[in-house]
Write a protein that holds these residues in place. Structure first.
Motif, PDB file in Angstrom:
ATOM      1  N   LEU A   4      21.566 -45.158  91.373  1.00  0.00           N
ATOM      2  CA  LEU A   4      21.961 -46.376  92.091  1.00  0.00           C
ATOM      3  C   LEU A   4      21.080 -47.576  91.745  1.00  0.00           C
ATOM      4  CD1 LEU A   4      23.905 -47.663  94.034  1.00  0.00           C
ATOM      5  CD2 LEU A   4      22.450 -46.912  95.931  1.00  0.00           C
ATOM      6  N   PRO A   5      19.727 -47.450  91.809  1.00  0.00           N
ATOM      7  CA  PRO A   5      18.894 -48.588  91.367  1.00  0.00           C
ATOM      8  C   PRO A   5      19.139 -48.974  89.919  1.00  0.00           C
ATOM      9  CG  PRO A   5      17.584 -47.010  92.598  1.00  0.00           C
ATOM     10  CD  PRO A   5      18.902 -46.349  92.329  1.00  0.00           C
ATOM     11  N   GLY A   6      19.333 -47.954  89.068  1.00  0.00           N
ATOM     12  CA  GLY A   6      19.610 -48.237  87.659  1.00  0.00           C
ATOM     13  C   GLY A   6      20.911 -48.975  87.492  1.00  0.00           C
ATOM     14  N   VAL A  93      18.815 -51.997  69.245  1.00  0.00           N
ATOM     15  CA  VAL A  93      18.651 -53.016  70.285  1.00  0.00           C
ATOM     16  C   VAL A  93      17.214 -53.536  70.378  1.00  0.00           C
ATOM     17  CG1 VAL A  93      18.751 -53.443  72.774  1.00  0.00           C
ATOM     18  CG2 VAL A  93      20.610 -52.227  71.643  1.00  0.00           C
ATOM     19  N   PHE A  94      16.239 -52.637  70.467  1.00  0.00           N
ATOM     20  CA  PHE A  94      14.853 -53.096  70.619  1.00  0.00           C
ATOM     21  C   PHE A  94      14.303 -53.755  69.350  1.00  0.00           C
ATOM     22  CE2 PHE A  94      10.255 -52.776  70.719  1.00  0.00           C
ATOM     23  CZ  PHE A  94       9.959 -53.275  71.984  1.00  0.00           C
ATOM     24  N   PRO A  95      14.346 -53.097  68.181  1.00  0.00           N
ATOM     25  CA  PRO A  95      13.752 -53.743  66.996  1.00  0.00           C
ATOM     26  C   PRO A  95      14.467 -55.022  66.579  1.00  0.00           C
ATOM     27  CG  PRO A  95      14.894 -51.717  66.388  1.00  0.00           C
ATOM     28  CD  PRO A  95      14.819 -51.728  67.873  1.00  0.00           C
ATOM     29  N   ILE A  96      15.785 -55.063  66.672  1.00  0.00           N
ATOM     30  CA  ILE A  96      16.504 -56.283  66.292  1.00  0.00           C
ATOM     31  C   ILE A  96      16.228 -57.395  67.286  1.00  0.00           C
ATOM     32  CG2 ILE A  96      18.794 -57.316  66.004  1.00  0.00           C
ATOM     33  CD1 ILE A  96      19.740 -54.666  64.850  1.00  0.00           C
ATOM     34  N   GLY A  97      16.178 -57.065  68.579  1.00  0.00           N
ATOM     35  CA  GLY A  97      15.873 -58.073  69.590  1.00  0.00           C
ATOM     36  C   GLY A  97      14.499 -58.691  69.393  1.00  0.00           C
ATOM     37  N   VAL A  98      13.501 -57.842  69.134  1.00  0.00           N
ATOM     38  CA  VAL A  98      12.140 -58.341  68.895  1.00  0.00           C
ATOM     39  C   VAL A  98      12.103 -59.164  67.611  1.00  0.00           C
ATOM     40  CG1 VAL A  98       9.743 -57.679  68.449  1.00  0.00           C
ATOM     41  CG2 VAL A  98      11.084 -56.424  70.143  1.00  0.00           C
ATOM     42  N   LEU A 141      12.198 -55.371  77.605  1.00  0.00           N
ATOM     43  CA  LEU A 141      10.926 -54.857  78.132  1.00  0.00           C
ATOM     44  C   LEU A 141      11.127 -54.210  79.499  1.00  0.00           C
ATOM     45  CD1 LEU A 141       8.535 -57.772  77.089  1.00  0.00           C
ATOM     46  CD2 LEU A 141       8.874 -55.558  75.965  1.00  0.00           C
ATOM     47  N   ILE A 142      11.977 -54.813  80.321  1.00  0.00           N
ATOM     48  CA  ILE A 142      12.285 -54.222  81.626  1.00  0.00           C
ATOM     49  C   ILE A 142      12.944 -52.860  81.441  1.00  0.00           C
ATOM     50  CG2 ILE A 142      13.732 -54.457  83.692  1.00  0.00           C
ATOM     51  CD1 ILE A 142      13.334 -57.491  83.453  1.00  0.00           C
ATOM     52  N   GLU A 143      13.906 -52.797  80.525  1.00  0.00           N
ATOM     53  CA  GLU A 143      14.595 -51.531  80.247  1.00  0.00           C
ATOM     54  C   GLU A 143      13.612 -50.476  79.774  1.00  0.00           C
ATOM     55  OE1 GLU A 143      17.592 -48.671  79.489  1.00  0.00           O
ATOM     56  OE2 GLU A 143      17.570 -50.482  80.726  1.00  0.00           O
ATOM     57  N   LEU A 144      12.691 -50.864  78.905  1.00  0.00           N
ATOM     58  CA  LEU A 144      11.712 -49.909  78.382  1.00  0.00           C
ATOM     59  C   LEU A 144      10.786 -49.395  79.491  1.00  0.00           C
ATOM     60  CD1 LEU A 144       9.817 -50.202  75.033  1.00  0.00           C
ATOM     61  CD2 LEU A 144       8.550 -49.649  77.092  1.00  0.00           C
ATOM     62  N   VAL A 146      11.375 -49.306  82.906  1.00  0.00           N
ATOM     63  CA  VAL A 146      11.975 -48.627  84.068  1.00  0.00           C
ATOM     64  C   VAL A 146      12.888 -47.465  83.686  1.00  0.00           C
ATOM     65  CG1 VAL A 146      11.867 -50.756  85.416  1.00  0.00           C
ATOM     66  CG2 VAL A 146      13.983 -50.178  84.241  1.00  0.00           C
ATOM     67  N   CYS A 147      13.292 -47.370  82.424  1.00  0.00           N
ATOM     68  CA  CYS A 147      14.195 -46.296  81.994  1.00  0.00           C
ATOM     69  C   CYS A 147      13.611 -45.572  80.779  1.00  0.00           C
ATOM     70  CB  CYS A 147      15.578 -46.844  81.644  1.00  0.00           C
ATOM     71  SG  CYS A 147      16.432 -47.636  83.028  1.00  0.00           S
ATOM     72  N   SER A 148      13.589 -44.266  80.861  1.00  0.00           N
ATOM     73  CA  SER A 148      13.063 -43.460  79.760  1.00  0.00           C
ATOM     74  C   SER A 148      14.121 -43.302  78.669  1.00  0.00           C
ATOM     75  CB  SER A 148      12.652 -42.082  80.284  1.00  0.00           C
ATOM     76  OG  SER A 148      12.204 -41.261  79.236  1.00  0.00           O
ATOM     77  N   HIS A 149      13.675 -43.415  77.424  1.00  0.00           N
ATOM     78  CA  HIS A 149      14.584 -43.246  76.291  1.00  0.00           C
ATOM     79  C   HIS A 149      13.986 -42.241  75.314  1.00  0.00           C
ATOM     80  CE1 HIS A 149      17.222 -46.601  77.401  1.00  0.00           C
ATOM     81  NE2 HIS A 149      16.114 -47.241  77.742  1.00  0.00           N
ATOM     82  N   GLN A 150      14.830 -41.340  74.841  1.00  0.00           N
ATOM     83  CA  GLN A 150      14.384 -40.366  73.859  1.00  0.00           C
ATOM     84  C   GLN A 150      14.643 -40.894  72.450  1.00  0.00           C
ATOM     85  OE1 GLN A 150      15.853 -36.427  74.403  1.00  0.00           O
ATOM     86  NE2 GLN A 150      14.819 -35.604  72.607  1.00  0.00           N
ATOM     87  N   TYR A 151      13.561 -41.077  71.708  1.00  0.00           N
ATOM     88  CA  TYR A 151      13.675 -41.594  70.341  1.00  0.00           C
ATOM     89  C   TYR A 151      14.065 -40.476  69.381  1.00  0.00           C
ATOM     90  CZ  TYR A 151      12.047 -46.412  70.679  1.00  0.00           C
ATOM     91  OH  TYR A 151      11.968 -47.759  70.916  1.00  0.00           O
ATOM     92  N   PRO A 152      14.830 -40.803  68.335  1.00  0.00           N
ATOM     93  CA  PRO A 152      15.113 -39.805  67.298  1.00  0.00           C
ATOM     94  C   PRO A 152      13.867 -39.579  66.460  1.00  0.00           C
ATOM     95  CG  PRO A 152      15.956 -41.945  66.635  1.00  0.00           C
ATOM     96  CD  PRO A 152      15.442 -42.107  68.043  1.00  0.00           C
ATOM     97  N   GLY A 153      13.930 -38.678  65.506  1.00  0.00           N
ATOM     98  CA  GLY A 153      12.819 -38.520  64.583  1.00  0.00           C
ATOM     99  C   GLY A 153      12.539 -39.839  63.876  1.00  0.00           C
ATOM    100  N   ARG A 154      11.280 -40.120  63.638  1.00  0.00           N
ATOM    101  CA  ARG A 154      10.918 -41.434  63.092  1.00  0.00           C
ATOM    102  C   ARG A 154      11.589 -41.700  61.746  1.00  0.00           C
ATOM    103  NH1 ARG A 154       4.789 -43.308  63.266  1.00  0.00           N
ATOM    104  NH2 ARG A 154       5.366 -43.287  65.482  1.00  0.00           N
ATOM    105  N   LYS A 155      11.602 -40.701  60.888  1.00  0.00           N
ATOM    106  CA  LYS A 155      12.214 -40.882  59.563  1.00  0.00           C
ATOM    107  C   LYS A 155      13.697 -41.208  59.694  1.00  0.00           C
ATOM    108  CE  LYS A 155      12.798 -38.613  55.073  1.00  0.00           C
ATOM    109  NZ  LYS A 155      12.514 -37.378  54.268  1.00  0.00           N
ATOM    110  N   ALA A 156      14.400 -40.469  60.554  1.00  0.00           N
ATOM    111  CA  ALA A 156      15.833 -40.704  60.748  1.00  0.00           C
ATOM    112  C   ALA A 156      16.075 -42.069  61.389  1.00  0.00           C
ATOM    113  CB  ALA A 156      16.433 -39.604  61.616  1.00  0.00           C
ATOM    114  N   GLY A 157      15.246 -42.412  62.371  1.00  0.00           N
ATOM    115  CA  GLY A 157      15.413 -43.682  63.065  1.00  0.00           C
ATOM    116  C   GLY A 157      15.212 -44.874  62.139  1.00  0.00           C
TER     117      GLY A 157
END
Length: 236
Positions: A4-6, A93-98, A141-144, A146-157
């Motif tokens: 609900l908060p999310g 979303v994050f790298p392009i936004g930054v 930054l708010i999303e990062l 307050v919400c946990s995100h699982q990153y893919p493997g660094r090489k694949a990402g």
């Protein structure tokens, strides 16, 4: 983060993103001299693509919240959308936004005519300029935080991010080939060597931005990927 908060958070951010896209379209439609009316439309600008990307992402987040609230976190559709939004956030979303924020204001500080000529001030209000090039960062930054995100493997990402960058750079070159216009004024100032260096640097700088998101996520939430030692021990 609880559903609900999310949901409330993501609904608010989505509304802001949609408002920004709508105002961008409204202003550029009313100005017939704007580059949005040339070949490729506004889709040749990374700023606009990034705005749409953020709106789609937070729409995806809202959909996940709704499914989690109405069904359950273990619902197959919710699990799929959660993995999808995690990868979209990490890879795009994050790298392009930054990148949009740092590259725009860095070039603007050096010589604004290379990226945002003064004549645009007559078309785009200051507040809308900041909406497109500054206030896209706080929601990320708010999303990062307050919400946990699982990153893919660094090489694949990083590989996926590189593919996205190459697609956009190819699009820029195609627009120049097809319509004899450069998307950004700075490109018209560069010779072939300078352009190669510029494009290469743009690609390379995306890697630290990707890693920044991953590191900040790990600092906030801890690593959600098992280490190589753990995987090896588990397999044994």
């Amino acid at each position: 983060m609880a559903a609900l908060p999310g949901l409330v958070l993501h609904a608010g951010i989505l509304a802001w993103c949609v408002f920004g896209v709508w105002q961008n379209v409204l202003v550029t439609d009313s100005a017939k001299v704007h580059g949005a009316h040339t070949y490729g439309g506004r889709w040749k600008y990374l700023t606009f693509i990034n705005q749409v990307l953020q709106a789609v992402f937070f729409g995806l987040c809202l959909a996940c919240d709704l499914i989690q609230l109405c069904l359950s976190l273990k619902n197959p559709l919710c699990s799929f959308l959660t993995r999808l939004k995690d990868h979209v956030f990490a890879v795009a979303v994050f790298p392009i936004g930054v990148f949009v924020v740092t590259s725009f204001w860095s070039i603007y500080a050096y010589d604004r005519e290379l990226v945002y000529p003064k004549e645009l001030d007559k078309i785009i209000p200051v507040w809308l300029n900041h909406t497109m090039h500054t206030f896209i960062l706080p929601p990320l930054l708010i999303e990062l935080l307050v919400c946990s995100h699982q990153y893919p493997g660094r090489k694949a990402g990083i590989t996926l991010l590189s593919v996205l960058c190459l697609v956009y750079l190819s699009w820029i070159l195609w627009v120049h080939y097809a319509a004899d216009i450069w998307v950004y004024p700075i490109l018209a100032k560069l010779d072939p060597v300078g352009m190669t260096v510029f494009f290469g640097a743009s690609l390379l700088i995306m890697v630290p931005f990707y890693c920044l998101g991953e590191v900040l996520t790990q600092l906030r939430w801890g690593s959600r990927r098992p280490s190589k030692k753990r995987r090896k021990k588990k397999n044994n």
